[in-house]
Design a protein around this motif. Structure first.
Motif, PDB file in Angstrom:
ATOM      1  N   ARG A 189      -7.549   5.943  -2.559  1.00  6.62           N
ATOM      2  CA  ARG A 189      -6.202   5.225  -3.148  1.00  6.62           C
ATOM      3  C   ARG A 189      -6.687   4.179  -2.425  1.00  6.62           C
ATOM      4  O   ARG A 189      -6.569   3.182  -2.725  1.00  6.62           O
ATOM      5  CB  ARG A 189      -5.004   6.541  -3.031  1.00  6.62           C
ATOM      6  CG  ARG A 189      -5.135   7.296  -4.121  1.00  6.62           C
ATOM      7  CD  ARG A 189      -3.645   6.995  -4.828  1.00  6.62           C
ATOM      8  NE  ARG A 189      -2.884   7.866  -3.193  1.00  6.62           N
ATOM      9  CZ  ARG A 189      -2.467   8.998  -3.291  1.00  6.62           C
ATOM     10  NH1 ARG A 189      -3.369  10.308  -3.943  1.00  6.62           N
ATOM     11  NH2 ARG A 189      -1.894   9.399  -2.009  1.00  6.62           N
ATOM     12  N   THR A 190      -6.936   3.773  -0.759  1.00  8.94           N
ATOM     13  CA  THR A 190      -6.823   3.128  -0.200  1.00  8.94           C
ATOM     14  C   THR A 190      -7.716   1.862  -0.358  1.00  8.94           C
ATOM     15  O   THR A 190      -7.919   0.998  -0.479  1.00  8.94           O
ATOM     16  CB  THR A 190      -7.551   3.486   0.944  1.00  8.94           C
ATOM     17  OG1 THR A 190      -5.613   4.123   1.550  1.00  8.94           O
ATOM     18  CG2 THR A 190      -6.912   2.110   2.272  1.00  8.94           C
ATOM     19  N   ARG A 191      -9.065   2.993  -0.444  1.00 12.26           N
ATOM     20  CA  ARG A 191     -10.303   2.074  -1.236  1.00 12.26           C
ATOM     21  C   ARG A 191      -9.905   1.657  -2.352  1.00 12.26           C
ATOM     22  O   ARG A 191     -10.180   0.077  -2.794  1.00 12.26           O
ATOM     23  CB  ARG A 191     -11.416   3.052  -1.316  1.00 12.26           C
ATOM     24  CG  ARG A 191     -11.958   2.668   0.080  1.00 12.26           C
ATOM     25  CD  ARG A 191     -13.426   4.207  -0.462  1.00 12.26           C
ATOM     26  NE  ARG A 191     -13.942   4.413   0.533  1.00 12.26           N
ATOM     27  CZ  ARG A 191     -14.553   3.952   1.494  1.00 12.26           C
ATOM     28  NH1 ARG A 191     -15.281   2.965   1.493  1.00 12.26           N
ATOM     29  NH2 ARG A 191     -15.685   4.445   2.994  1.00 12.26           N
ATOM     30  N   ALA A 192      -9.640   2.140  -3.628  1.00 11.20           N
ATOM     31  CA  ALA A 192      -9.598   1.087  -4.980  1.00 11.20           C
ATOM     32  C   ALA A 192      -8.226   0.364  -4.321  1.00 11.20           C
ATOM     33  O   ALA A 192      -8.338  -0.877  -5.561  1.00 11.20           O
ATOM     34  CB  ALA A 192      -8.047   3.013  -5.770  1.00 11.20           C
TER      35      ALA A 192
ATOM     36  N   LEU B 145       0.985  -0.896   0.010  1.00 14.38           N
ATOM     37  CA  LEU B 145      -0.127   0.068   0.066  1.00 14.38           C
ATOM     38  C   LEU B 145       0.871   1.580   0.191  1.00 14.38           C
ATOM     39  O   LEU B 145       0.336   1.875  -0.306  1.00 14.38           O
ATOM     40  CB  LEU B 145      -0.960   0.493   1.553  1.00 14.38           C
ATOM     41  CG  LEU B 145      -1.881   0.939   1.377  1.00 14.38           C
ATOM     42  CD1 LEU B 145      -2.665   1.148   0.026  1.00 14.38           C
ATOM     43  CD2 LEU B 145      -3.082   0.981   2.583  1.00 14.38           C
ATOM     44  N   VAL B 146       1.831   1.203   0.694  1.00 12.77           N
ATOM     45  CA  VAL B 146       2.994   2.599   0.336  1.00 12.77           C
ATOM     46  C   VAL B 146       2.856   3.106  -0.789  1.00 12.77           C
ATOM     47  O   VAL B 146       2.969   4.515  -0.701  1.00 12.77           O
ATOM     48  CB  VAL B 146       4.016   2.513   1.363  1.00 12.77           C
ATOM     49  CG1 VAL B 146       4.810   3.446   2.195  1.00 12.77           C
ATOM     50  CG2 VAL B 146       3.453   2.019   3.090  1.00 12.77           C
ATOM     51  N   PRO B 147       3.906   2.373  -1.533  1.00  9.00           N
ATOM     52  CA  PRO B 147       3.902   2.818  -2.943  1.00  9.00           C
ATOM     53  C   PRO B 147       2.668   3.749  -3.485  1.00  9.00           C
ATOM     54  O   PRO B 147       2.835   4.540  -4.586  1.00  9.00           O
ATOM     55  CB  PRO B 147       4.331   1.541  -3.782  1.00  9.00           C
ATOM     56  CG  PRO B 147       4.827   0.606  -2.261  1.00  9.00           C
ATOM     57  CD  PRO B 147       3.881   0.820  -1.616  1.00  9.00           C
ATOM     58  N   ILE B 148       1.821   3.212  -3.534  1.00 13.05           N
ATOM     59  CA  ILE B 148       0.461   3.359  -3.763  1.00 13.05           C
ATOM     60  C   ILE B 148       0.204   4.720  -3.514  1.00 13.05           C
ATOM     61  O   ILE B 148      -0.811   5.564  -3.925  1.00 13.05           O
ATOM     62  CB  ILE B 148      -0.813   2.634  -3.410  1.00 13.05           C
ATOM     63  CG1 ILE B 148      -0.345   1.376  -4.407  1.00 13.05           C
ATOM     64  CG2 ILE B 148      -2.334   3.307  -3.967  1.00 13.05           C
ATOM     65  CD1 ILE B 148      -1.453   0.206  -4.245  1.00 13.05           C
ATOM     66  N   LEU B 149       0.215   5.064  -1.852  1.00 18.21           N
ATOM     67  CA  LEU B 149      -0.445   6.056  -0.935  1.00 18.21           C
ATOM     68  C   LEU B 149       0.787   7.356  -1.415  1.00 18.21           C
ATOM     69  O   LEU B 149       0.149   8.578  -1.463  1.00 18.21           O
ATOM     70  CB  LEU B 149       0.183   5.842   0.532  1.00 18.21           C
ATOM     71  CG  LEU B 149      -1.783   4.912   0.800  1.00 18.21           C
ATOM     72  CD1 LEU B 149      -0.961   5.173   3.028  1.00 18.21           C
ATOM     73  CD2 LEU B 149      -2.514   5.573   0.687  1.00 18.21           C
ATOM     74  N   GLU B 150       1.810   7.077  -1.726  1.00 14.86           N
ATOM     75  CA  GLU B 150       3.009   7.788  -1.836  1.00 14.86           C
ATOM     76  C   GLU B 150       3.028   9.016  -3.496  1.00 14.86           C
ATOM     77  O   GLU B 150       3.802   9.689  -3.095  1.00 14.86           O
ATOM     78  CB  GLU B 150       4.149   7.613  -1.291  1.00 14.86           C
ATOM     79  CG  GLU B 150       5.065   6.107  -2.474  1.00 14.86           C
ATOM     80  CD  GLU B 150       6.363   6.282  -2.482  1.00 14.86           C
ATOM     81  OE1 GLU B 150       6.969   7.150  -2.012  1.00 14.86           O
ATOM     82  OE2 GLU B 150       6.622   4.725  -2.920  1.00 14.86           O
ATOM     83  N   LYS B 151       2.456   7.952  -4.685  1.00 14.11           N
ATOM     84  CA  LYS B 151       1.948   8.733  -5.449  1.00 14.11           C
ATOM     85  C   LYS B 151       0.390   9.508  -5.140  1.00 14.11           C
ATOM     86  O   LYS B 151      -0.619   8.938  -4.630  1.00 14.11           O
ATOM     87  CB  LYS B 151       1.514   7.968  -6.061  1.00 14.11           C
ATOM     88  CG  LYS B 151       3.337   7.172  -6.577  1.00 14.11           C
ATOM     89  CD  LYS B 151       3.192   6.018  -8.005  1.00 14.11           C
ATOM     90  CE  LYS B 151       4.484   5.602  -7.644  1.00 14.11           C
ATOM     91  NZ  LYS B 151       4.335   3.746  -8.289  1.00 14.11           N
ATOM     92  N   GLY B 152       1.061  10.945  -5.832  1.00 14.04           N
ATOM     93  CA  GLY B 152      -0.193  11.623  -6.015  1.00 14.04           C
ATOM     94  C   GLY B 152      -0.824  13.198  -4.724  1.00 14.04           C
ATOM     95  O   GLY B 152      -0.639  12.773  -4.013  1.00 14.04           O
ATOM     96  N   ASP B 153      -1.859  12.699  -5.267  1.00  9.89           N
ATOM     97  CA  ASP B 153      -2.998  14.314  -3.553  1.00  9.89           C
ATOM     98  C   ASP B 153      -2.163  13.449  -2.351  1.00  9.89           C
ATOM     99  O   ASP B 153      -2.947  12.536  -2.208  1.00  9.89           O
ATOM    100  CB  ASP B 153      -3.961  14.470  -3.943  1.00  9.89           C
ATOM    101  CG  ASP B 153      -4.168  16.096  -3.748  1.00  9.89           C
ATOM    102  OD1 ASP B 153      -3.053  16.633  -2.835  1.00  9.89           O
ATOM    103  OD2 ASP B 153      -5.238  15.872  -2.976  1.00  9.89           O
ATOM    104  N   TRP B 154      -2.264  14.562  -1.320  1.00 10.09           N
ATOM    105  CA  TRP B 154      -1.941  13.492   0.032  1.00 10.09           C
ATOM    106  C   TRP B 154      -3.190  14.376   0.644  1.00 10.09           C
ATOM    107  O   TRP B 154      -2.529  15.577   2.046  1.00 10.09           O
ATOM    108  CB  TRP B 154      -0.782  14.437   0.371  1.00 10.09           C
ATOM    109  CG  TRP B 154      -0.151  13.344   1.707  1.00 10.09           C
ATOM    110  CD1 TRP B 154      -0.813  13.527   2.893  1.00 10.09           C
ATOM    111  CD2 TRP B 154      -0.140  11.986   2.459  1.00 10.09           C
ATOM    112  NE1 TRP B 154      -0.297  12.514   3.940  1.00 10.09           N
ATOM    113  CE2 TRP B 154      -0.151  12.070   3.167  1.00 10.09           C
ATOM    114  CE3 TRP B 154       0.654  10.758   0.465  1.00 10.09           C
ATOM    115  CZ2 TRP B 154       0.671  10.158   3.742  1.00 10.09           C
ATOM    116  CZ3 TRP B 154       1.183   9.439   1.575  1.00 10.09           C
ATOM    117  CH2 TRP B 154       1.085   9.972   2.967  1.00 10.09           C
ATOM    118  N   SER B 155      -3.968  14.323   0.395  1.00  7.60           N
ATOM    119  CA  SER B 155      -5.126  15.561   1.467  1.00  7.60           C
ATOM    120  C   SER B 155      -5.828  14.171   2.018  1.00  7.60           C
ATOM    121  O   SER B 155      -6.246  12.982   0.954  1.00  7.60           O
ATOM    122  CB  SER B 155      -6.210  16.018  -0.293  1.00  7.60           C
ATOM    123  OG  SER B 155      -6.642  15.145  -1.473  1.00  7.60           O
TER     124      SER B 155
END
Length: 273
Positions: free
Chosen positions: A220-223, A203-213
């Motif tokens: 992104r976590t749901r997807a 999950l970490v590589p997915i979270l770090e890409k894109g808007d941090w809101s």
């Protein structure tokens, strides 16, 4: 110049002796009002064994002054069915006629619930000051320096919804006060199994890409969870445990935003495999 003597009914037997002196001296007789005492939950007179403490101890236990005044007022006095009586309203309404005639019982659960209501009504910036004052009284003292106070203010709307005392509020916000990986409590240890740590690793590589809101992080976590055939909680709970070191917290995606990208990712990577 004393016109009224208002005190506990355990002093009633003193009134007769005092009146003899007052009459012998030719002084004006005051009006006496002897009030029922506060009893403990077991019905006995409230004492230290029930937790009867000085006022400053209740402050250290995290009770707001307004909540304490409201609770103590309602123990021995009533105004119809009103439970929430702010101090200004109490001053306007109070009279001696509505004082109860029977002893009341201290109920700490009700006090906690009332205090939680007052916490939710209190301005966020004022609560930050209250928490800072509480932490300053601890041994050793804790100071909310730099970004800790800013984080607490931003997170306060979510934090105060769950807290019943300022102590609970401060403890639930502990993860905001310093940087770096958190020490896990028993609940967080239970969450961060080998499988959960593996989920974090993906999950970490997915979270770090894109808007941090908040909304983008949740999306992104749901997807990720949908693609992996997981429930949202199976992805969110490991995030919560790694981010806060606890099994419970305010809404976790909002807390990711509060802590920021760099600090959040550092904490998550500490437990990801």
């Amino acid at each position: 110049g004393v016109t009224h003597v208002i005190r506990g009914d355990d002093h009633l037997n003193k009134a007769a002796r005092q009146l003899q002196i007052i009459r012998a001296m030719g002084w004006p007789e005051p009006t006496y009002g002897h009030l029922p005492l506060i009893h403990g939950p077991d019905g006995d007179k409230l004492s230290k064994r029930h937790g009867a403490l000085a006022v400053d101890a209740y402050r250290d236990m995290g009770y707001l002054p307004g909540a304490m005044r409201n609770y103590l007022l309602r123990l021995g006095w009533s105004h119809g069915n009103d439970e929430i009586i702010p101090t200004a309203q109490a001053i306007a309404w109070f009279n001696l006629e509505n004082i109860g005639r029977s002893p009341s019982r201290m109920d700490y659960k009700k006090l906690d619930n009332l205090n939680g209501h007052y916490i939710r009504l209190t301005d966020d910036a004022a609560l930050v000051k209250d928490v800072a004052a509480l932490l300053a009284h601890r041994t050793p003292p804790v100071t909310l320096a730099g970004k800790a106070g800013t984080r607490l203010l931003v997170a306060m709307p979510g934090l105060k919804e769950r807290a019943k005392t300022l102590v609970e509020l401060a403890d639930s916000a502990e993860f905001l006060f310093s940087d770096g990986p958190r020490t896990l409590d028993a609940a967080a240890e239970k969450v961060l199994t080998a499988d959960a740590r593996a989920v974090l690793g993906k999950l970490v590589p997915i979270l770090e890409k894109g808007d941090w809101s908040t909304s983008a992080l949740e999306e992104r976590t749901r997807a990720f969870a949908d693609a992996a055939g997981l429930k949202l909680g199976q992805a969110a709970q490991p995030i919560r445990a790694a981010l806060t070191g606890r099994g419970t917290s305010p809404p976790i995606f909002a807390m990711l935003e509060v802590l920021g990208r760099e600090e959040s990712l550092a904490r998550l990577r500490a437990y990801a495999v």
